[in-house]
Write a protein that holds these residues in place. Structure first.
Motif, short mmCIF file in Angstrom:
data_model
loop_
_atom_site.label_atom_id
_atom_site.label_comp_id
_atom_site.label_asym_id
_atom_site.label_seq_id
_atom_site.Cartn_x
_atom_site.Cartn_y
_atom_site.Cartn_z
N THR A 58 0.83 -1.21 0.00
CA THR A 58 0.00 0.00 0.00
C THR A 58 0.86 1.26 0.00
N GLU A 87 -3.19 -2.01 -8.30
CA GLU A 87 -4.19 -1.75 -7.27
C GLU A 87 -5.18 -2.90 -7.16
N ASP A 91 -5.74 -5.16 -3.85
CA ASP A 91 -7.08 -5.23 -3.24
C ASP A 91 -7.56 -6.67 -3.13
N LYS A 94 -5.82 -8.28 -0.31
CA LYS A 94 -6.39 -7.84 0.97
C LYS A 94 -7.65 -8.62 1.30
N ARG A 95 -8.53 -8.79 0.30
CA ARG A 95 -9.78 -9.52 0.54
C ARG A 95 -9.50 -10.98 0.90
#
Length: 225
Positions: A58, A87, A91, A94-95
């Motif tokens: 990030t 990105e 993401d 992250k999920r």
């Protein structure tokens, strides 16, 4: 995953961030692949490492977002597409990490189930009591640290008060010294005045004696003529 690195389409700094991000992504995906095969403490350790990799990714994305604004518009379209791919990949990671982190059974092992047995309940109770005991010890340590901090603060306040008192004494002493210095200056001036008067008196006395001697000599000389 995003497209291969294209160093001709962006600045050197952006390309450097991109290369670093690829390394972090590789490490992150490796950790995400390891987590489903682990349980208990090893799983929690790998999750923490994956969370750190997500934070690092990030931060790199933020740096890349800033740097791509400095890239000429002619090449910015390719840069934006690669940035969006990065990105999206981060993401998605992250999920996936969140889903893996929320799996309590895998995270804590078979000790935690929706319908625990009596032994499991007892073990859970013992663990809760152990956690409560550790929490109590931590609270005691915090209170002890707070007590030491309060004592240190009181000692510091006392020291400051002593320093303030010593400063007042020093200022008073300084005032006394200045006053004494004034007295000494006046005394020196008085002594100098007295010395000048004594010198003047000595000169007058010598002059009077000289005149008297001359008069006596004159009288003696006049008698022998």
């Amino acid at each position: 995953m995003s497209n291969p690195l294209d160093t001709d389409a962006g600045s050197e700094l952006f390309s450097s961030y991109e290369a670093d991000l690829r390394l972090v992504q590789a490490d992150l995906h490796q950790k995400l692949d390891q987590i489903p095969e682990q349980t208990g403490e090893p799983r929690k350790a790998t999750i923490r490492q994956a969370e750190h990799a997500v934070e690092e990714a990030t931060e790199l994305l933020d740096q890349m977002r800033i740097e791509k604004q400095n890239i000429p518009s002619a090449t910015r379209t390719k840069i934006n597409q690669r940035f969006r791919n990065f990105e999206s990949d981060v993401d998605a990671a992250k999920r996936k990490l969140k889903l893996l982190s929320d799996d309590r059974k895998a995270l804590f092992g078979n000790r935690y189930t929706d319908n625990p047995s009596r032994d499991d309940q007892l073990e859970q109770r013992q663990q809760l009591l152990s956690g409560t005991d550790r929490l109590g010890r931590s609270t005691d340590r915090i209170r002890e640290s707070q007590r030491i901090a309060n004592e240190t603060e009181q000692i510091g306040a006392g020291t400051l008060a002593d320093l303030h008192s010593q400063r007042a004494v020093m200022e008073h002493t300084r005032g006394t010294l200045l006053e004494s210095e004034g007295y000494v200056d006046r005394s020196v001036k008085t002594l100098r005045g007295m010395a000048r008067r004594m010198a003047t008196n000595r000169i007058i006395t010598v002059a009077i004696i000289t005149v008297l001697v001359l008069l006596i000599i004159a009288v003696i000389v006049s008698k022998f003529r």
